[in-house]
Design an enzyme around this catalytic site. Structure first.
Site, mmCIF file in Angstrom:
data_model
loop_
_atom_site.group_PDB
_atom_site.id
_atom_site.type_symbol
_atom_site.label_atom_id
_atom_site.label_comp_id
_atom_site.label_asym_id
_atom_site.label_seq_id
_atom_site.Cartn_x
_atom_site.Cartn_y
_atom_site.Cartn_z
ATOM 1 C CG HIS A 145 1.266 5.261 3.917
ATOM 2 N ND1 HIS A 145 0.440 5.260 5.016
ATOM 3 C CD2 HIS A 145 1.933 4.081 3.952
ATOM 4 C CE1 HIS A 145 0.593 4.132 5.694
ATOM 5 N NE2 HIS A 145 1.508 3.395 5.064
ATOM 6 C CG HIS A 198 -0.300 -0.205 2.519
ATOM 7 N ND1 HIS A 198 0.051 -1.459 2.959
ATOM 8 C CD2 HIS A 198 0.103 0.659 3.464
ATOM 9 C CE1 HIS A 198 0.621 -1.358 4.136
ATOM 10 N NE2 HIS A 198 0.682 -0.084 4.481
#
Ligand code: 5GP
Ligand code: ZN
Length: 141
Positions: free
Chosen positions: A102, A100
């Site tokens: 950010h 993921h």
């Protein structure tokens, strides 16, 4: 899909999220414990643990969405800047093992620091050692 992965649960709709973007291969949603208003996570919809587990196409898809969303998120929360990054692997502080990115909105005087603050002790490397490291990286590709 990984059965015990929180982010796979979000992709499947089993875990609620505040989605800000979705297509066939990428999903973006607000971080549940935001470091700033608008803190957004961008993930591949297929389970991949780290950056290195993304194939070229999926990496490009994730990067495209990140690229498109950074300015959008900044504008939406009237941020002065953003820090964009990945905690890639345990030792780097990755807590959710589903890759993921950010997007963290930043504001003048928010008390945060630059990305240089993430590492610990800085090494002292001679020019020769730097040359060797660069050669090792080139050789590894
Ligand atoms: P990491 O340290 O793995 O890079 O960051 C994981 C991020 O996921 C953290 O910022 C954390 O707040 C966020 N997070 C963990 N669980 C959930 C969840 O169930 N929903 C959402 N939206 N974010 C989560
Ligand atoms: Zn997953």
């Amino acid at each position: 899909m990984s059965a015990d992965c929180i982010f796979c649960g979000i992709v499947d709709g089993e875990i609620p999220s505040r989605t800000v973007y979705e297509d066939d291969t990428v999903l973006a949603f607000l971080d549940a414990n935001p470091l700033a208003p608008g803190h957004t996570l961008v993930i591949p919809t297929d389970h991949r643990e780290t950056f290195q587990d993304l194939d070229d196409d999926l990496a490009a898809d994730v990067f495209d969405v990140l690229h498109g969303l950074v300015g959008t998120v900044e504008a939406a929360v009237d941020a002065d800047a953003t820090t964009v990054g990945f905690n890639n692997g345990d030792a780097a502080g990755q807590e959710v093992p589903h890759v993921h990115g950010h997007i963290i909105p930043r504001f003048e005087g928010d008390g945060g620091g630059p990305i240089h603050g993430v590492a610990g002790r800085r090494p002292t490397l001679s020019d020769e050692e730097l040359d060797d490291v660069a050669a090792d990286i080139r050789a590894e590709r």
